[in-house]
Design a protein around this motif. Structure first.
Motif, PDB file in Angstrom:
ATOM      1  N   THR A 441       0.557  -1.249   0.141  1.00 46.63           N
ATOM      2  CA  THR A 441       0.021   0.035  -0.025  1.00 46.63           C
ATOM      3  C   THR A 441       0.803   1.405  -0.045  1.00 46.63           C
ATOM      4  OG1 THR A 441      -0.088   0.034   2.443  1.00 46.63           O
ATOM      5  CG2 THR A 441      -1.963  -1.268   1.151  1.00 46.63           C
ATOM      6  N   ASN A 442       2.085   1.213   0.108  1.00 48.00           N
ATOM      7  CA  ASN A 442       3.097   2.216   0.266  1.00 48.00           C
ATOM      8  C   ASN A 442       2.551   3.319  -1.142  1.00 48.00           C
ATOM      9  OD1 ASN A 442       4.190   1.310   2.428  1.00 48.00           O
ATOM     10  ND2 ASN A 442       5.856   0.755   1.594  1.00 48.00           N
ATOM     11  N   ASP A 443       2.476   4.590  -1.067  1.00 43.26           N
ATOM     12  CA  ASP A 443       2.593   5.580  -2.141  1.00 43.26           C
ATOM     13  C   ASP A 443       1.270   5.527  -2.884  1.00 43.26           C
ATOM     14  OD1 ASP A 443       5.237   6.353  -1.579  1.00 43.26           O
ATOM     15  OD2 ASP A 443       5.812   4.541  -2.592  1.00 43.26           O
ATOM     16  N   LEU A 444       0.296   4.836  -2.328  1.00 46.42           N
ATOM     17  CA  LEU A 444      -1.030   4.779  -2.976  1.00 46.42           C
ATOM     18  C   LEU A 444      -2.039   5.417  -2.395  1.00 46.42           C
ATOM     19  CD1 LEU A 444      -1.079   0.957  -3.899  1.00 46.42           C
ATOM     20  CD2 LEU A 444      -0.324   2.726  -5.328  1.00 46.42           C
ATOM     21  N   ASP A 445      -3.065   6.216  -3.190  1.00 49.21           N
ATOM     22  CA  ASP A 445      -4.131   6.889  -2.314  1.00 49.21           C
ATOM     23  C   ASP A 445      -5.285   5.977  -2.290  1.00 49.21           C
ATOM     24  OD1 ASP A 445      -5.854   6.782  -4.904  1.00 49.21           O
ATOM     25  OD2 ASP A 445      -4.390   8.270  -5.643  1.00 49.21           O
ATOM     26  N   THR A 446      -6.172   6.418  -1.771  1.00 47.79           N
ATOM     27  CA  THR A 446      -7.443   5.427  -1.311  1.00 47.79           C
ATOM     28  C   THR A 446      -8.214   4.992  -2.305  1.00 47.79           C
ATOM     29  OG1 THR A 446      -8.877   7.283  -0.725  1.00 47.79           O
ATOM     30  CG2 THR A 446      -7.868   6.532   1.035  1.00 47.79           C
ATOM     31  N   ASP A 447      -8.499   5.706  -3.244  1.00 49.83           N
ATOM     32  CA  ASP A 447      -9.010   5.280  -4.583  1.00 49.83           C
ATOM     33  C   ASP A 447      -8.351   4.266  -5.205  1.00 49.83           C
ATOM     34  OD1 ASP A 447     -11.309   7.184  -4.126  1.00 49.83           O
ATOM     35  OD2 ASP A 447     -10.921   8.179  -5.920  1.00 49.83           O
ATOM     36  N   MET A 448      -6.911   4.361  -5.363  1.00 48.99           N
ATOM     37  CA  MET A 448      -6.194   3.528  -6.145  1.00 48.99           C
ATOM     38  C   MET A 448      -6.038   2.146  -5.194  1.00 48.99           C
ATOM     39  SD  MET A 448      -5.131   2.696  -8.960  1.00 48.99           S
ATOM     40  CE  MET A 448      -5.545   4.286  -9.258  1.00 48.99           C
ATOM     41  N   LEU A 449      -5.982   2.413  -3.874  1.00 51.91           N
ATOM     42  CA  LEU A 449      -6.165   0.992  -3.070  1.00 51.91           C
ATOM     43  C   LEU A 449      -7.322  -0.032  -3.476  1.00 51.91           C
ATOM     44  CD1 LEU A 449      -4.647   2.643   0.294  1.00 51.91           C
ATOM     45  CD2 LEU A 449      -3.673   0.744  -1.190  1.00 51.91           C
ATOM     46  N   GLY A 450      -8.558   0.828  -3.493  1.00 51.57           N
ATOM     47  CA  GLY A 450      -9.880   0.328  -4.073  1.00 51.57           C
ATOM     48  C   GLY A 450      -9.560  -0.573  -5.221  1.00 51.57           C
ATOM     49  N   ALA A 451      -8.988   0.120  -6.305  1.00 52.73           N
ATOM     50  CA  ALA A 451      -8.887  -0.126  -7.547  1.00 52.73           C
ATOM     51  C   ALA A 451      -8.031  -1.538  -7.255  1.00 52.73           C
ATOM     52  CB  ALA A 451      -8.336   0.472  -8.345  1.00 52.73           C
ATOM     53  N   ILE A 452      -6.858  -1.591  -6.692  1.00 56.97           N
ATOM     54  CA  ILE A 452      -6.178  -2.905  -6.382  1.00 56.97           C
ATOM     55  C   ILE A 452      -6.764  -4.027  -6.003  1.00 56.97           C
ATOM     56  CG2 ILE A 452      -3.984  -3.517  -5.514  1.00 56.97           C
ATOM     57  CD1 ILE A 452      -2.600  -1.061  -6.193  1.00 56.97           C
ATOM     58  N   GLU A 453      -7.500  -3.625  -4.965  1.00 49.55           N
ATOM     59  CA  GLU A 453      -8.261  -4.546  -4.012  1.00 49.55           C
ATOM     60  C   GLU A 453      -9.359  -5.210  -4.943  1.00 49.55           C
ATOM     61  OE1 GLU A 453      -7.896  -2.125   0.145  1.00 49.55           O
ATOM     62  OE2 GLU A 453      -9.595  -1.942  -0.971  1.00 49.55           O
ATOM     63  N   ASP A 454      -9.830  -4.330  -5.784  1.00 49.54           N
ATOM     64  CA  ASP A 454     -11.026  -4.973  -6.629  1.00 49.54           C
ATOM     65  C   ASP A 454     -10.176  -5.867  -7.805  1.00 49.54           C
ATOM     66  OD1 ASP A 454     -13.726  -4.696  -8.154  1.00 49.54           O
ATOM     67  OD2 ASP A 454     -12.261  -3.921  -9.832  1.00 49.54           O
ATOM     68  N   LEU A 455      -9.007  -5.466  -8.185  1.00 46.43           N
ATOM     69  CA  LEU A 455      -8.302  -6.475  -9.183  1.00 46.43           C
ATOM     70  C   LEU A 455      -7.814  -7.631  -8.442  1.00 46.43           C
ATOM     71  CD1 LEU A 455      -7.190  -6.336 -12.006  1.00 46.43           C
ATOM     72  CD2 LEU A 455      -5.024  -5.616 -11.216  1.00 46.43           C
ATOM     73  N   LEU A 456      -7.474  -7.629  -7.219  1.00 51.46           N
ATOM     74  CA  LEU A 456      -7.015  -8.835  -6.545  1.00 51.46           C
ATOM     75  C   LEU A 456      -8.329  -9.759  -6.085  1.00 51.46           C
ATOM     76  CD1 LEU A 456      -4.464  -7.601  -3.942  1.00 51.46           C
ATOM     77  CD2 LEU A 456      -4.191  -8.810  -6.181  1.00 51.46           C
ATOM     78  N   ASP A 457      -9.543  -9.122  -6.130  1.00 47.27           N
ATOM     79  CA  ASP A 457     -10.601 -10.085  -5.823  1.00 47.27           C
ATOM     80  C   ASP A 457     -11.098 -10.959  -6.959  1.00 47.27           C
ATOM     81  OD1 ASP A 457     -11.407  -8.664  -3.432  1.00 47.27           O
ATOM     82  OD2 ASP A 457     -12.862  -7.237  -4.499  1.00 47.27           O
ATOM     83  N   SER A 458     -10.445 -10.476  -8.075  1.00 48.34           N
ATOM     84  CA  SER A 458     -10.727 -11.556  -9.255  1.00 48.34           C
ATOM     85  C   SER A 458      -9.384 -12.343  -9.577  1.00 48.34           C
ATOM     86  CB  SER A 458     -11.237 -11.132 -10.708  1.00 48.34           C
ATOM     87  OG  SER A 458     -10.257  -9.977 -10.771  1.00 48.34           O
ATOM     88  N   TRP A 459      -8.457 -12.095  -8.788  1.00 47.29           N
ATOM     89  CA  TRP A 459      -7.217 -13.289  -8.980  1.00 47.29           C
ATOM     90  C   TRP A 459      -7.216 -14.556  -8.513  1.00 47.29           C
ATOM     91  CZ3 TRP A 459      -3.019 -14.731  -6.095  1.00 47.29           C
ATOM     92  CH2 TRP A 459      -1.841 -15.249  -6.724  1.00 47.29           C
ATOM     93  N   ALA A 460      -7.042 -15.628  -9.115  1.00 47.53           N
ATOM     94  CA  ALA A 460      -7.254 -16.935  -8.691  1.00 47.53           C
ATOM     95  C   ALA A 460      -5.785 -17.430  -8.405  1.00 47.53           C
ATOM     96  CB  ALA A 460      -7.827 -17.619  -9.843  1.00 47.53           C
ATOM     97  N   GLY A 461      -5.464 -17.562  -7.203  1.00 46.40           N
ATOM     98  CA  GLY A 461      -4.326 -17.979  -6.849  1.00 46.40           C
ATOM     99  C   GLY A 461      -4.068 -17.958  -5.440  1.00 46.40           C
ATOM    100  N   THR A 462      -3.065 -18.210  -4.755  1.00 44.60           N
ATOM    101  CA  THR A 462      -2.467 -18.330  -3.267  1.00 44.60           C
ATOM    102  C   THR A 462      -2.158 -17.004  -2.920  1.00 44.60           C
ATOM    103  OG1 THR A 462      -2.422 -20.567  -3.143  1.00 44.60           O
ATOM    104  CG2 THR A 462      -1.576 -19.175  -1.445  1.00 44.60           C
ATOM    105  N   LEU A 463      -2.365 -16.065  -2.070  1.00 40.79           N
ATOM    106  CA  LEU A 463      -2.150 -14.735  -1.782  1.00 40.79           C
ATOM    107  C   LEU A 463      -1.552 -14.637  -0.514  1.00 40.79           C
ATOM    108  CD1 LEU A 463      -2.133 -11.759  -2.975  1.00 40.79           C
ATOM    109  CD2 LEU A 463      -4.374 -11.696  -1.898  1.00 40.79           C
ATOM    110  N   LEU A 464      -0.391 -14.444  -0.022  1.00 42.36           N
ATOM    111  CA  LEU A 464       0.197 -13.777   0.846  1.00 42.36           C
ATOM    112  C   LEU A 464       0.498 -12.564   1.207  1.00 42.36           C
ATOM    113  CD1 LEU A 464       2.661 -16.915   1.321  1.00 42.36           C
ATOM    114  CD2 LEU A 464       0.446 -16.785   1.992  1.00 42.36           C
ATOM    115  N   VAL A 465      -0.099 -11.655   2.250  1.00 42.00           N
ATOM    116  CA  VAL A 465       0.160 -10.299   2.534  1.00 42.00           C
ATOM    117  C   VAL A 465       0.867  -9.890   3.563  1.00 42.00           C
ATOM    118  CG1 VAL A 465      -0.974  -8.064   2.203  1.00 42.00           C
ATOM    119  CG2 VAL A 465      -1.765  -9.904   1.030  1.00 42.00           C
ATOM    120  N   VAL A 466       1.891  -9.096   3.774  1.00 42.21           N
ATOM    121  CA  VAL A 466       2.394  -8.609   4.874  1.00 42.21           C
ATOM    122  C   VAL A 466       2.055  -6.996   4.647  1.00 42.21           C
ATOM    123  CG1 VAL A 466       4.499  -7.656   6.165  1.00 42.21           C
ATOM    124  CG2 VAL A 466       4.118 -10.140   5.413  1.00 42.21           C
TER     125      VAL A 466
END
Length: 597
Positions: A441-466
């Motif tokens: 999330t570094n350097d991203l504004d709230t709208d862009m964070l929402g767009a990336i979250e939306d993109l990840l919602d449709s990503w089919a795979g294993t996701l690990l987040v720190v």
């Protein structure tokens, strides 16, 4: 409420564009205002003008007589030759500042782990930022302006800062204006929101969740080119109202209009379809850490780690700085070898890591964005089944906030947030099936964070987040683990449970922590050890049941043509498992309460 400061007809212009045009606003006693907006729209400039650090090209800022203003700017002004202690409290005698409860609290919450006499030149950028914040908060101010105060703070530090700001002034007094992309922090602290966009500042009532509700309604009524932005915001609102595990006990707002707005919004992720696709891409084996330990010399970083990562799992990793999060991710990606135990990887596993360093962009710095993406795949598929959609890299860039003219911009001239988005795009176009996000999330504004979250919602795979961004972590993952004392621990209670465990850990004295027989208030040493053992056993049972549910979901997806009785049996078994997990989690939480009492 008494007026603290105000701005009248502010106009700010840079050589290439107008940032603000005739903006008038004010801060009153008791205001707790969060400032949001896209990168580059003028949030920091607004803060600096109101604080008197930057003069507007026209208009004026007035401050009520006697009002004191404290500012945390993004520009760091600490003296390298100064010490931590002197930078925080100056030349005030120790008996004076040590007798002030607020000063002691700030020192403990922000710089308690730093050597008091250490020169600032020896500190990291994050440590210096904490010193600057501590220096500000030990002062007595009527108004505080904070520009990205959560940068370089971990989850615990952010929670501490939120609690401090909520208690800093009595109700109806003091003023706070904070620019941050941390949406959990905005919701926790702020009672009003200012959105900076299109050369103006638009006010909204309430914190981030209430702001999203009002913005969705505004966009719906306008029915303009904000359609894409509206859809993401409505999706995010649905998640906020339905609630992550850590939010269900204290929803931020209950408004009938919200229910109407999200009535036709589906769940944010089609988990069954995504998991089925993940299994088809990965098989049943992803990465298993089997009784793994990692030591550097005499120092053991991780020990006794047993973690079997399933296809399609979405997991958040929590831990203090230095706890071993990067080491754990390195074990998964293969860049770190265990010194004990073994790591087993599936044959089809393809791991990609979004690092904080943006190494992926180094070879492309001189190239325009369109040239970089032309070398990659010609399409990228999002969604599953009938909702699957093929996007060109250009369309994907547009979805991630790039305008058509920015496609001709050399990579080296992009902003930090734009580079971060391009970095993620390069990784996704390489089509990994295990994705590791390290502080994405570094350097991203709230709208862009929402767009990336939306993109990840449709990503089919294993996701690990720190991530120290609690909102993002809860939004994109389905479960959380923590590294505590070198061991990996499942958190049925999510981030709230992690904070509770860390508070309990910090409350133990060094002597008590060294003695294995130390007892918690109300529990004997033997009873405490038994309760902890029962908790660990419950965690293992919950993990096994969750894995069985995942297997059932895959079977349900592949058995849609099976007979009615077979499908009914599968659904009945899934309901039984879900009910059993709920019962076990209640037992786990009861044990946690006993240990904390």
């Amino acid at each position: 409420m008494a007026h603290l400061l105000g701005a009248e007809a502010l106009h700010l212009e840079f050589p290439t564009r107008v940032v603000f045009d005739s903006v008038s606003l004010g801060v009153d006693e008791g205001d707790r205002i969060g400032v949001v907006g896209r990168n580059g729209d003028g949030k920091s400039s607004l803060l600096r003008m109101l604080a008197g650090l930057q003069a507007p090209d026209a208009g004026r800022v007035t401050v009520r007589g006697g009002v004191t203003v404290g500012v945390l700017d993004q520009a760091e002004t600490l003296d390298d030759d100064d010490t931590v202690g002197n930078a925080v409290v100056g030349d005030i005698p120790e008996h004076e500042w040590a007798g002030d409860a607020r000063v002691r609290e700030v020192i403990s919450g922000l710089v308690g782990d730093l050597p008091w006499d250490a020169p600032l030149s020896s500190l990291s950028g994050g440590q210096r930022r904490r010193v600057a914040l501590a220096r500000l908060l030990t002062g007595d101010w009527d108004v505080l302006f904070l520009d990205e105060p959560t940068n370089h703070l971990d989850v615990e530090g952010i929670a501490w800062l939120a609690e401090h700001l909520k208690r800093r002034w009595s109700a109806g007094s003091g003023g706070l204006l904070v620019v941050t992309h941390d949406r959990w922090f905005l919701d926790e602290v702020c009672t009003a929101t200012w959105e900076v966009h299109d050369r103006l500042v638009e006010p909204f009532e309430g914190g981030y969740a209430a702001y999203i509700l009002q913005r969705v309604e505004r966009d719906r009524q306008a029915a303009t080119i904000e359609a894409r932005r509206q859809n993401i915001a409505r999706k995010e609102l649905a998640w906020l109202r339905r609630g992550a595990p850590a939010r269900t006990s204290k929803p931020k707002f209950r408004i009938d209009a919200a229910n109407a707005l999200i009535a036709d919004v589906p769940e944010i992720r089609d988990r069954v379809s995504l998991q089925s696709l993940a299994v088809s891409r990965l098989g049943k084996d992803v990465v298993d850490l089997l009784d793994v330990g990692v030591s550097y010399g005499e120092r053991a970083v991780l020990r006794d780690v047993e973690w079997r990562i399933a296809p399609g799992e979405r997991t958040g990793i929590l831990g203090v700085n230095g706890a071993g999060k990067s080491t754990l991710l390195g074990l998964v990606s293969g860049t770190v070898e265990p010194t004990a135990g073994r790591v087993k990887r599936g044959k089809t596993v393809k791991v990609a890591t979004l690092t904080q360093r943006m190494d992926e962009l180094d070879e492309h710095m001189a190239d325009p964005v369109r040239v970089v993406i032309s070398r990659l795949r010609t399409s990228y598929t999002i969604g599953t089944g009938s909702k699957a959609q093929d996007l060109t890299p250009g369309q994907l860039l547009e979805r991630m906030g790039f305008s058509s003219e920015q496609l001709s911009t050399p990579v080296k001239d992009l902003s930090g947030g734009q580079k971060r988005r391009l970095q993620l795009l390069l990784i996704l176009l390489d089509q990994p099936n295990v994705l590791i996000l390290d502080e994405p999330t570094n350097d991203l504004d709230t709208d862009m964070l929402g767009a990336i979250e939306d993109l990840l919602d449709s990503w089919a795979g294993t996701l690990l987040v720190v991530s120290h961004d609690r909102y993002f972590l809860e939004r994109v993952t389905d479960q959380q683990f923590a590294i505590l004392d070198g061991r990996l621990r499942h958190l049925p209670g999510g981030v709230d449970e992690y904070l509770r465990l860390r508070r309990a850990q910090d409350s133990v004295t060094p002597v008590a922590s060294a003695a294995s027989s130390a007892s918690a208030p109300g529990l004997s040493g033997a009873d405490r050890r038994l309760a902890e053992k029962e908790q660990s056993a419950l965690e293992r049972r919950i993990a096994r049941l969750q894995k069985e549910i995942g297997t059932l979901d895959v079977e349900l997806t592949s058995s849609q043509d099976a007979g009615y009785d077979h499908l009914t049996g599968l659904y009945r078994r899934r309901d039984e498992l879900t009910e059993e997990i709920g019962r076990l989690e209640d037992e786990w939480l009861e044990l946690g309460d006993r240990l904390e009492a």
